[in-house]
Design a protein around this motif. Structure first.
Motif: not given
Length: 458
Positions: A1-7, A37-45, A433-437
């Motif tokens: 899967m191609k990665f991109r910059k965090a959303l 402001l908390s953020t976490v890097n994640v992958q989603v389905f 917490t906010f998401a960095n997809i």
């Protein structure tokens, strides 16, 4: 899967001039004058509404739809076998000829007995009629007339007995011809010409089996059968059919259907019988064969499938999931301001509370401004929401079939859950917490699901 910059871009932090600190994962309320402001890097389905076909492969045995064991109803010597072994026979076709000589003689004797009885009855009635006239002139006594009448009645009874014996002799004579009671396939003959057979013997002379249609008796554990019955019309819409695949993976050209489900549980195996009926015009399926048919129970429409790594369970055994929720564009300021304000130290005075309000709003505006100036300006802000009421139906090849708690189109976190597990309550503003997809959302197509179902029941 191609990665991109965090959303959710980190670049807007610079626009705050140090007034706002973005953290990889911060699960503690702010205890300083600086909001976090908390953020976490994640992958989603990303879930899609799919049509899930509920299928199960069951062990089964083939049985004929009708079985007739050919046994003699009279004893005697077999004079002739009148069918070809391993062939199809029709209802009423003659199969064996038993020596009829003695039965023919009994029949002829019975016919003679009937004639004799009828003659005796005729004489008795003539005598009674003569006595009737003599009785009128008092030439005979009443007793003599009564005896003549009784003799006539007795003679009539003798005629009935003789006719009954004649009928028995006729039936027995007819039984010397052994006919097939059904259409079907007849195998080998267990007797040959010259063999002595007896009425009601335990060994069948031959067996006729009806092969079209054919029955498939499937066995299923009683607990699973009961579960399927409860879920009918609740979890899935019934659409039962049965398919057969041969050892070379070739699918049988005809589908079958369930004709009954046995309500008796085998005490030894704990299973019940489900019987399916199939057309079998070419006799490709034969009695005694062991098969593993594929039973389709029905369909779950708009089913939601989620990778099992995205579903966890709590201490009570309840299924949970974390979903990345987009913030509506017209609510961004209010939402981010609420989050920042919850992380500022509480103020008791009215001026202090007003100062917090102003500070939170300024920082929220700065975050939004920085986001709109980034190359991800068309991407919404995502925050995490924990679902504690997830219900699952069953699992298939690394996926759970979710019946409630997750909706179509939602993005379920499948990677990065460890960083979120220590946060006490994601669903409150202070721990929000906010998401960095960090990659394109994964998904499952209908074609991929159909392949998974097919492979799971092979």
């Amino acid at each position: 899967m191609k990665f991109r910059k965090a959303l959710f871009p980190f670049t807007f932090a610079l626009a705050l001039g140090g007034s706002l600190l973005l953290t990889g994962c911060d699960n503690n309320p702010a205890n300083s004058n600086q909001a976090k402001l908390s953020t976490v890097n994640v992958q989603v389905f990303e879930t899609n509404p799919l049509n899930y076909t509920v299928k199960v492969a069951l062990p089964a045995r083939v049985v004929a739809s009708q079985i007739a064991e050919i046994r003699p109803q009279v004893g005697g010597i077999i004079l002739k076998r009148e069918f070809a072994e391993s062939s199809n026979v029709t209802e009423g076709q003659s199969l064996y000829q038993i020596d009829p000589a003695i039965y023919q003689a009994n029949y002829d004797s019975a016919m003679a007995s009937v004639a004799s009885a009828e003659a005796s009855a005729k004489i008795a009635h003539l005598t009674m009629n003569r006595y009737k006239d003599l009785l009128k002139t008092k030439s005979i006594s009443q007793q003599e007339f009564d005896k003549a009448a009784a003799d006539a009645m007795q003679a009539d009874a003798s005629v009935l007995v003789a006719k009954a014996n004649l009928n028995t002799a006729k039936v027995n004579l007819g039984y010397t011809k052994v006919y097939s009671p059904i259409d079907g396939y007849i195998g080998k003959s267990n007797v040959t010409e010259g063999a002595l057979v007896s009425a009601g013997q335990s060994t069948a002379m031959a067996i006729v089996q009806k092969l079209d249609p054919i029955y498939i008796d499937m066995t299923q554990t009683a607990t699973i059968f009961e579960k399927n019955e409860k879920e009918r019309n609740q979890i899935y819409v019934p659409n039962e059919k049965v398919e057969i695949f041969f050892n070379d993976s070739r699918k049988y050209e005809y589908d079958g259907h369930i004709i009954f489900s046995d309500k008796n549980v085998n005490e030894t195996t704990g299973t019940v019988i489900l019987r399916a009926q199939f057309p079998n015009p070419n006799a490709e399926i034969l009695p005694g064969m062991f098969l593993k048919p594929l039973l389709t129970l029905g369909n779950i429409e708009n089913a939601i499938l989620v990778p099992q790594k995205g579903i966890t369970s709590d201490a009570a055994g309840n299924y949970t999931a974390i979903v990345a929720i987009p913030v509506p564009a017209d609510q961004e300021l209010t939402f981010i301001k609420e989050t920042l304000l919850a992380r500022l130290p509480k103020q008791d005075s009215e001026s202090g509370m007003k100062e917090n309000e102003q500070k939170a709003e300024q920082e929220a505006l700065a975050i939004i401004k920085a986001h709109k100036e980034s190359d991800k300006k068309d991407t919404p802000f995502y925050y995490f929401e924990k679902r504690n009421d997830v219900k699952v139906y069953a699992g298939i090849s690394g996926y759970w079939i979710v019946t409630s708690g997750i909706n179509a189109g939602e993005k379920v976190v499948i990677s990065g859950l460890l960083n979120l597990s220590s946060i006490p309550n994601l669903n409150t503003p202070v721990y929000r917490t906010f998401a960095n997809i960090v990659a394109d959302p994964q998904s499952l197509t209908q074609e991929q699901l159909d392949t998974l179902i097919e492979n799971s029941v092979k």
